[in-house]
Design a protein around this motif. Sequence first.
Motif, PDB file in Angstrom:
ATOM      1  N   ILE A   1      51.618   0.617  15.396  1.00 30.32           N
ATOM      2  CA  ILE A   1      53.035  -0.002  15.001  1.00 30.32           C
ATOM      3  C   ILE A   1      53.344   1.275  13.933  1.00 30.32           C
ATOM      4  O   ILE A   1      52.555   1.543  12.878  1.00 30.32           O
ATOM      5  N   TYR A   2      54.614   1.493  14.053  1.00 33.95           N
ATOM      6  CA  TYR A   2      54.930   2.353  12.950  1.00 33.95           C
ATOM      7  C   TYR A   2      56.272   1.726  12.122  1.00 33.95           C
ATOM      8  O   TYR A   2      57.034   1.055  12.750  1.00 33.95           O
TER       9      TYR A   2
ATOM     10  N   ALA B   1      56.650  -0.224  17.917  1.00 35.52           N
ATOM     11  CA  ALA B   1      55.117  -0.379  18.588  1.00 35.52           C
ATOM     12  C   ALA B   1      55.229   0.627  19.858  1.00 35.52           C
ATOM     13  O   ALA B   1      55.974   0.606  20.673  1.00 35.52           O
TER      14      ALA B   1
ATOM     15  N   VAL C   1      60.747  -0.933  12.807  1.00 35.56           N
ATOM     16  CA  VAL C   1      59.370  -1.106  12.877  1.00 35.56           C
ATOM     17  C   VAL C   1      59.138  -1.097  14.760  1.00 35.56           C
ATOM     18  O   VAL C   1      59.900  -1.923  15.348  1.00 35.56           O
TER      19      VAL C   1
ATOM     20  N   ALA D   1      51.573  -1.540   9.457  1.00 40.44           N
ATOM     21  CA  ALA D   1      52.309  -0.097  10.134  1.00 40.44           C
ATOM     22  C   ALA D   1      51.877   1.019   9.232  1.00 40.44           C
ATOM     23  O   ALA D   1      51.849   1.010   8.039  1.00 40.44           O
TER      24      ALA D   1
ATOM     25  N   ARG E   1      52.371  -8.842  14.263  1.00 42.60           N
ATOM     26  CA  ARG E   1      52.404  -8.092  13.060  1.00 42.60           C
ATOM     27  C   ARG E   1      53.675  -8.289  12.463  1.00 42.60           C
ATOM     28  O   ARG E   1      53.749  -8.405  11.091  1.00 42.60           O
TER      29      ARG E   1
END
Length: 267
Positions: free
Chosen positions: A127-128, A220, A218, A168, A249
Amino acid sequence: MRPGPPAYVPPMHADPTPDPAETTVERVALLFALEAEAMPLVERLMLAEQPAVDPCLRQRHFAGTVGTVHVDLLTNGTDPRSGTDRVGTDAATMAAYMAIRKLAPDLLVNAGTCGGFEAQGGHVGDIYLSSGDLLFHDRRIPIDGFLIQAEGRWPATPAPRLAAAIGAKPGIVSTGNSLDFTAAELDFLRREGVSAKDMEATAIAQVCVQCGVPFVAVKAVTDLVDHPEPVQEAFLRNLRMVSALLAERLEAGVRWLGAHPRRIADL
Ligand code: ADE
């Protein structure tokens, strides 16, 4: 006589505050393209479906309260011809503008799936949270003054504590209107050190920056761009599992936001 257009409802959103960093996040809007990406979070947060934000569009709107924060969640809705969810920058731009004008968020989050990059240490399920500037990788206008418009380079709001609450990693996000990519696009993505390739985030960032609304993406990872397997195969195989992980998350992130009032500067 034909009935006229519906009465104009003035926007709830005030002019951008002089210093958005001092704003307290009382209202957060989450924008998703795909219903499959969004519904696990709708269920976790027990958001209730609302009437459509605009009857012209087929967006779905869910809302609820989590601690101190009001949550609005929009999905893009479907293409009326195929019934498939609407993806890409045109739907994203409209969704962002509508959300800002009609829902007055203090923070707008674009959440969903993305292609990741092995060269950046990416794996399926990572996850970013957007860092630095968001890019467009499929727009080319090599004329002075137009290049920045083509490439986007719209800043994300720094949110290291929110990223920690979500679990993340920071990553550069780049947006285009295709799931796959050309050789020139891959060159650009590599050169810019992109970690997350998606189809919406930069279009939404562009609207948010111009309207003075803090923004984060966000994303994934469902598939790896720099991997021999065609991205669509991995995307379809992993979409459900990765969306469930993303929801888990994001729920943690929204509960952190709602635990007590948080200023944008504290994200
Ligand atoms: N969403 C999920 N995977 C993607 C990819 N490879 N490119 C663009 N958007 C995506």
